[in-house]
Design a protein around this motif. Structure first.
Motif: not given
Length: 271
Positions: A140-146
């Motif tokens: 859940l660390q940014p950047p989140l990747n779908a």
């Protein structure tokens, strides 16, 4: 004094030919679409004629060239880029951000999110947050990747009851996009998620002709377990018409439509 050497393959003619061949369109067909002639198209592709800025944009439009790549075509032809690329946090994008957030909120309690060309999450609503409940912090660390969140063995994958079918759908979707546009970032994401080990949950063998819920599906559903309940969603993706900015052109809004009454009831109950 040194002279810059420009590769012939990076001039506008070969680039346009590459897009035409990728789209499987003949010179004659393209000429008819763009109100030109096959001879002129041939001369442009072989470098015998320098196209005007107008014809470059017209050909790019009829070849459905991504907006980012239209800038590359213009540069290769000796013209300035036409489409700017504005960061989402730029003040000028405030109206767009507010509109997207309002759209996502209005779709609640059903899940919806906005992703960019590499499937990095730009915005998401509380429905998505619910689905992601329990996902490890490192994912859940940014950047989140779908795509990473969905297919990672520690992500949603163990909760997806028809994982093999849904994984195949997502990989095929990415393969089509890679074939239609040149994106190193998207290819890197694809290679990463395609290499994840597949551990089929085994609790549900999806049957399109006879779903366990008794409701006939009109598209492949995402069947995912949440807090002991089996939820089913149909995915829908929307993009902006005639974008004039690279950033906007690469945004996609994905909404997850409940695929059966049980899912509707569960989400509307707020439990």
């Amino acid at each position: 004094m040194t002279t810059a050497v420009v590769s012939k393959e990076n001039t506008v003619g070969p680039l346009l030919r590459g897009w035409r061949e990728r789209r499987k369109v003949s010179q004659l067909e393209l000429a008819l679409r763009a109100d030109s002639s096959a001879r002129h198209i041939s001369f442009i592709e072989t470098g015998r004629s320098r196209p005007s800025e107008e014809i470059v944009l017209r050909l790019a439009e009829h070849l459905d060239v991504p907006v980012r790549e239209r800038n590359s075509l213009l540069l290769a032809a000796g013209y300035a880029p036409r489409f700017r690329e504005t960061p989402m946090d730029d003040p000028s994008m405030g109206t767009l951000r507010e509109g997207l957030e309002q759209l996502l909120r209005g779709y609640e309690p059903y899940p919806a999110l906005v992703v960019d060309a590499a499937y990095d999450v730009v915005a998401a609503n509380r429905g998505i947050a619910m689905i992601l409940d329990g996902i490890p912090a490192h994912l859940l660390q940014p950047p989140l990747n779908a795509m990473r969140l969905t297919l990672h063995p520690e992500g949603l994958a163990p909760k997806i009851r028809n994982l093999r079918e849904w994984r195949g759908h997502l990989l095929h979707q990415m393969e089509r996009q890679i074939a239609l546009q040149r994106s190193d970032a998207l290819r890197a994401v694809y290679e990463e998620v395609a290499a994840y080990p597949v551990q089929d949950p085994g609790a549900d063998v999806f049957d399109a002709d006879g779903p366990q819920s008794g409701v006939p599906y009109f598209a492949l559903p995402l069947r995912i377990e949440h807090d002991g309940h089996l939820l089913s969603f149909i995915s829908s993706i929307s993009t902006f018409n005639t974008p004039m900015d690279v950033t906007v052109a690469e945004l996609a809004i994905e909404t997850l439509l409940p695929a059966d009454p049980a899912t509707v009831k569960y989400l509307q109950s707020g439990t």
